[in-house]
Design a protein around this motif. Structure first.
Motif, PDB file in Angstrom:
ATOM      1  N   LYS A 250       0.720  -1.035  -0.344  1.00  0.00           N
ATOM      2  CA  LYS A 250      -0.068  -0.238   0.245  1.00  0.00           C
ATOM      3  C   LYS A 250       0.689   1.447  -0.128  1.00  0.00           C
ATOM      4  O   LYS A 250       2.138   1.338   0.266  1.00  0.00           O
ATOM      5  CB  LYS A 250      -0.321   0.016   1.165  1.00  0.00           C
ATOM      6  N   ALA A 251      -0.015   2.185  -0.375  1.00  0.00           N
ATOM      7  CA  ALA A 251       0.846   3.309  -0.253  1.00  0.00           C
ATOM      8  C   ALA A 251       2.052   4.087   1.142  1.00  0.00           C
ATOM      9  O   ALA A 251       1.074   4.263   1.760  1.00  0.00           O
ATOM     10  CB  ALA A 251       0.271   4.556  -0.771  1.00  0.00           C
ATOM     11  N   GLY A 252       3.406   4.246   0.241  1.00  0.00           N
ATOM     12  CA  GLY A 252       3.704   4.164   1.125  1.00  0.00           C
ATOM     13  C   GLY A 252       5.066   3.585   2.375  1.00  0.00           C
ATOM     14  O   GLY A 252       5.120   3.919   3.272  1.00  0.00           O
ATOM     15  N   GLU A 253       4.499   1.761   1.974  1.00  0.00           N
ATOM     16  CA  GLU A 253       4.472   0.884   2.483  1.00  0.00           C
ATOM     17  C   GLU A 253       5.672   0.524   1.672  1.00  0.00           C
ATOM     18  O   GLU A 253       6.678   1.217   0.541  1.00  0.00           O
ATOM     19  CB  GLU A 253       3.851   0.045   2.993  1.00  0.00           C
ATOM     20  N   ARG A 634      -4.538   5.638   1.001  1.00  0.00           N
ATOM     21  CA  ARG A 634      -3.349   4.858   1.662  1.00  0.00           C
ATOM     22  C   ARG A 634      -3.799   3.682   1.846  1.00  0.00           C
ATOM     23  O   ARG A 634      -3.600   3.171   1.872  1.00  0.00           O
ATOM     24  CB  ARG A 634      -3.988   5.472   3.123  1.00  0.00           C
ATOM     25  N   PHE A 635      -4.963   3.015   1.506  1.00  0.00           N
ATOM     26  CA  PHE A 635      -5.240   2.097   1.350  1.00  0.00           C
ATOM     27  C   PHE A 635      -4.731   1.152  -0.745  1.00  0.00           C
ATOM     28  O   PHE A 635      -5.090   0.626   0.011  1.00  0.00           O
ATOM     29  CB  PHE A 635      -6.675   1.974   1.408  1.00  0.00           C
ATOM     30  N   TYR A 636      -4.936   2.580  -1.362  1.00  0.00           N
ATOM     31  CA  TYR A 636      -4.561   1.481  -2.594  1.00  0.00           C
ATOM     32  C   TYR A 636      -3.367   1.308  -3.266  1.00  0.00           C
ATOM     33  O   TYR A 636      -1.852   1.560  -1.888  1.00  0.00           O
ATOM     34  CB  TYR A 636      -4.759   2.522  -3.728  1.00  0.00           C
ATOM     35  N   THR A 641      -0.839   4.421  -6.914  1.00  0.00           N
ATOM     36  CA  THR A 641      -1.101   5.762  -5.959  1.00  0.00           C
ATOM     37  C   THR A 641       0.456   6.766  -5.741  1.00  0.00           C
ATOM     38  O   THR A 641      -0.521   7.888  -5.990  1.00  0.00           O
ATOM     39  CB  THR A 641      -1.476   5.409  -4.249  1.00  0.00           C
ATOM     40  N   GLU A 642       1.603   6.615  -5.993  1.00  0.00           N
ATOM     41  CA  GLU A 642       2.472   7.272  -4.848  1.00  0.00           C
ATOM     42  C   GLU A 642       2.610   7.938  -7.410  1.00  0.00           C
ATOM     43  O   GLU A 642       3.663   8.724  -7.068  1.00  0.00           O
ATOM     44  CB  GLU A 642       3.479   6.753  -4.918  1.00  0.00           C
ATOM     45  N   THR A 647       4.252   9.856  -1.730  1.00  0.00           N
ATOM     46  CA  THR A 647       3.984   9.250  -0.588  1.00  0.00           C
ATOM     47  C   THR A 647       2.720   9.803   0.490  1.00  0.00           C
ATOM     48  O   THR A 647       3.233  11.246   0.385  1.00  0.00           O
ATOM     49  CB  THR A 647       4.810   8.416   0.625  1.00  0.00           C
ATOM     50  N   PRO A 648       2.629   9.374   1.103  1.00  0.00           N
ATOM     51  CA  PRO A 648       1.727  10.114   2.434  1.00  0.00           C
ATOM     52  C   PRO A 648       2.159  10.664   3.033  1.00  0.00           C
ATOM     53  O   PRO A 648       1.654  11.895   3.839  1.00  0.00           O
ATOM     54  CB  PRO A 648       0.888   8.826   3.320  1.00  0.00           C
ATOM     55  N   GLN A 649       3.535  10.030   3.123  1.00  0.00           N
ATOM     56  CA  GLN A 649       4.629  10.923   4.103  1.00  0.00           C
ATOM     57  C   GLN A 649       5.142  12.440   3.887  1.00  0.00           C
ATOM     58  O   GLN A 649       5.410  13.394   4.693  1.00  0.00           O
ATOM     59  CB  GLN A 649       6.050   9.999   4.431  1.00  0.00           C
ATOM     60  N   GLU A 650       4.781  11.486   2.174  1.00  0.00           N
ATOM     61  CA  GLU A 650       5.701  13.139   1.900  1.00  0.00           C
ATOM     62  C   GLU A 650       4.258  14.123   1.555  1.00  0.00           C
ATOM     63  O   GLU A 650       4.361  15.405   1.157  1.00  0.00           O
ATOM     64  CB  GLU A 650       5.911  12.730   0.224  1.00  0.00           C
TER      65      GLU A 650
END
Length: 734
Positions: A250-253, A634-636, A641-642, A647-650
């Motif tokens: 998933k996104a960010g992982e 965040r679930f995709y 997604t990125e 990323t969700p962090q960015e």
């Protein structure tokens, strides 16, 4: 006098009845009754004059003439083989020298592009049919250049079959393990988002096998709950459900870590190739060249803003960068997938100048020239002719709604080969002497014709005349293109589907459908137009129930250049939902639209944007249906997604622009539909969103589909789903 009047009235009623068409039924639409006939995938043969194709009855591989479109030979017949016997087959792969083929049988789908099958080797001259392997089903078999060896994958390992040694089978890799290590085929996310199912090739002389290895041990698993169900029935889950677990980043992982390896068939030596790559980078393609000492490896950084092509020596392991394509936002995946590599050149699509255009490089990476120019997008690439210097491609040359096939000559002169308005694509012969033109428009099912290199039609292969005749018996909707300008000054293209008996003096409720995802298009002058394709037949069914149907391609969609498409970067759903709201507001100004009765629906990204639009703040939608929607990016998955969000962090603010965060602002009646075995957009999205709605005290309705994936089909499933959508809008808006 009265008798004469009654006779005339009876004749008039009879004539009216005869002229009136039938209304479309949902069962007919979902049963395939109106499905157009295609000609299937074709394999252009080396003589440049013929192509191969599976016969209509699915029992033969037949050779056809490009010049006439007529059958010239039968290359394979299930009822005329020596050795092994099979009753049917699904596909075939021709050997490079054209003397053999691999016959695909007993296929079992895994994900969107991956499958296992039992393959057979067939020798055309002798009609001998023999199993590729006796040791279990295979994946993605690949011919060596001389047609004397075949590599394939089984259980995440690579195997080699040598035809000259009585089909002796040997194992090339032994470290493959489910949910840990994969050799020669992509993992889930690479397959889904980079659009390929094989990550393996022979080198130019067939002396080595080269492949991508995916180490997914550190990728987190997602588990789908599986039930007994009915179509098909899984009896093993009769009392207790089971779990299907697979690696899904998933996104960010963490993603799989990737590397490229080669195997020397003679010495049995395995080498890791020294391809420069970020620790979290991607390898979306590996391609052979004629040169045995050179394979080409594509790499991406995690943001997918830096695409590089490396020439790699599979023996020395040394890599040299040939081309670097950088973009401030992202390099389109479609551009990467459309790169064409010939003996001496690399043809590269790029939107570096604002629109997708073609650039020609030498095989050593030197830019030769920019081939195409103009304020329009090249949308598909057919190839570069080394002999003439001609380049063949598809483009949105007239406007974003149409597509044409073009050729640009070595001197820069460009000619349109398909001049009819509508949507044209092509499948060319070897040497580009002929092509099959696949054409349709919004009112005409697909037509397949043979054309010469100048675009002149020389034979009609399939004009779908039976379907055209059948459709004349029905009340089909009126389909009209329109444009309007939003309050933000953005000009948008749309299509409107009106009932066949449209009355401009009445006010109609409107159902809007849309997808809205990056680079997509639904407003097209093609028979593929419509919420469910097929010339808007499902939308026509809804129109028969008293609705006007509308689709508008908002910002972020394709066919209009880089700026229009990439303006949604880092904030998916913001501009897309604004444009759907603006569409509803515009429609409300039309004299025949009931502005208080406008609905919206969509599937996947379209489901996401339905929820975003219904909670945008301007409460214009009375009802909506969201099918299989992502509800928080965040679930995709990472790759998709990125590419658009980082990323969700960015980019936490971009990710927080989502339906869950907007749940309290939902306006209008809502139906959510989701498959419980959706490996793409997980049911988690629906579950978390409905929890947010409950806590926000918002009413909704939800349909779940047991054991169904992202496409939600099987048995009566699709018919049921589409009926729920139609009935919901009738209930809430009529």
């Amino acid at each position: 006098m009265r008798k004469l009047f009654l006779m005339c009235a009876a004749l008039l009623i009879s004539a009216t009845t005869a002229l009136a068409g039938n209304d479309l039924s949902l069962k007919d639409i979902t049963s395939g009754k109106f499905a157009p006939k295609g000609i299937g995938s074709i394999t252009a043969l080396d003589d440049g004059e013929t192509y191969a194709q599976v016969s209509k009855d699915g029992k033969k591989v037949v050779r056809y003439s490009f010049r006439t479109g007529k059958q010239t030979d039968v290359l394979f017949d299930v009822n005329n083989t020596i050795g092994q016997k099979i009753e049917s087959f699904e596909d075939y792969i021709m050997s490079p020298d054209g003397t053999k083929m691999l016959i695909q049988t007993n296929s079992h789908k895994i994900y969107r592009r991956s499958f296992t099958a039992d393959f057979y080797i067939y020798t055309i001259a002798s009609r001998k049919l023999e199993k590729l392997s006796d040791n279990g089903a295979q994946q993605t078999p690949v011919w060596s250049p001389d047609g004397k060896q075949i590599a394939f994958v089984r259980d995440n390992n690579i195997f080699l079959v040598k035809l000259l040694y009585d089909n002796a089978e040997s194992q090339v890799t032994k470290d493959g393990k489910k949910n840990e290590l994969i050799n020669g085929i992509p993992d889930w996310v690479n397959e889904e988002e980079f659009g390929f199912n094989t990550a393996m090739t022979f080198n130019g002389d067939g002396s080595m096998i080269c492949w991508i290895k995916y180490d997914e041990k550190d990728v987190r698993e997602y588990s789908l709950q599986m039930f007994k169900g009915e179509y098909p029935e899984h009896k093993e889950y009769a009392a207790y459900p089971g779990l299907y677990s697979y690696k899904y980043p998933k996104a960010g992982e963490k993603n799989s870590t990737v590397a490229v390896y080669s195997y020397d068939i003679k010495s049995h030596q395995t080498r890791k190739l020294q391809v420069p790559l970020d620790a979290d980078g991607y390898i979306p393609r590996i391609v052979a060249t004629k040169d045995a000492e050179k394979i080409i490896v594509y790499t991406f950084n995690r943001h997918q803003s830096d695409l590089r092509l490396y020439a790699v020596n599979p023996r020395s392991t040394v890599a040299k960068m040939l081309i670097q394509e950088k973009n401030a936002k992202y390099v389109q995946e479609e551009a990467m997938a459309n790169i064409k590599i010939t003996d001496s050149h690399i043809l590269l699509p790029s939107d570096r100048d604002g629109f997708m255009q073609l650039y020609l490089y030498s095989i050593n990476g030197s830019l030769v020239k920019k081939i195409t120019t103009g304020k329009h997008d090249v949308t598909d690439v057919y190839g570069y002719d080394e002999k003439t210097g001609n380049t063949y491609y598809q483009a949105a040359g007239k406007d974003p709604m149409n597509r044409e096939v073009y050729v640009t000559a070595k001197n820069g002169k460009t000619e349109c080969l398909t001049k009819r308005d509508g949507w044209s694509s092509a499948s060319f012969s070897k040497g580009f002497k002929y092509f099959v033109n696949i054409w349709s428009d919004r009112n005409t099912p697909f037509e397949y014709s043979m054309c010469d290199k100048n675009g002149k039609r020389i034979a009609m292969v399939n004009d779908n005349s039976e379907l055209k005749t059948k459709l004349k018996e029905y009340n089909l909707p009126q389909k009209e293109f329109f444009t309007f300008t939003t309050s933000e000054g953005v000009k948008l293209n749309g299509i409107m589907v009106k009932p066949h008996n449209f009355d401009a003096s009445k006010k109609y409720p409107v159902i809007m459908w849309q997808y809205s995802g990056p680079g997509s298009q639904q407003v097209t002058n093609s028979w593929a137009v419509g919420s469910m394709g097929n010339g808007c037949l499902y939308d026509g069914y809804l129109a028969d129930r008293g609705f006007i149907l509308v689709c508008v391609d908002g910002r972020g969609t394709g066919g209009r250049g880089e700026e229009f498409m990439k303006c949604t970067y880092l904030k998916l759903g913001d501009l897309e939902s604004k444009d759907q709201v603006e569409t509803a507001l515009y429609l409300g100004t039309l004299p025949y639209v009931d502005k208080n009765n406008i609905g919206i629906w969509g599937w996947s990204f379209g489901g996401f944007n339905t929820l975003m639009s219904m909670s945008e703040g301007r409460n214009v939608f009375k009802a909506g249906v969201s099918v299989a929607p992502p509800t928080d990016w965040r679930f995709y998955d990472t790759v998709y997604t990125e590419r658009y969000m980082r990323t969700p962090q960015e980019n936490p603010a971009g990710y927080d622009t989502n339906p869950i965060k907007r749940a309290a602002g939902l306006s209008g009646s809502l139906l959510i539909c989701h498959g419980l075995a959706d490996d793409n957009v997980h049911p988690q999205n629906a579950y978390e969103y409905t929890e947010a709605l409950i806590q926000a005290d918002k009413d909704f309705r939800m349909n779940i589909y047991t054991n169904r994936n992202h496409s939600i089909y099987g048995g009566n499933t699709r018919n049921h789903l589409l009926r729920q959508i139609a009935d919901f809008f009738v209930e809430k808006m009529k």
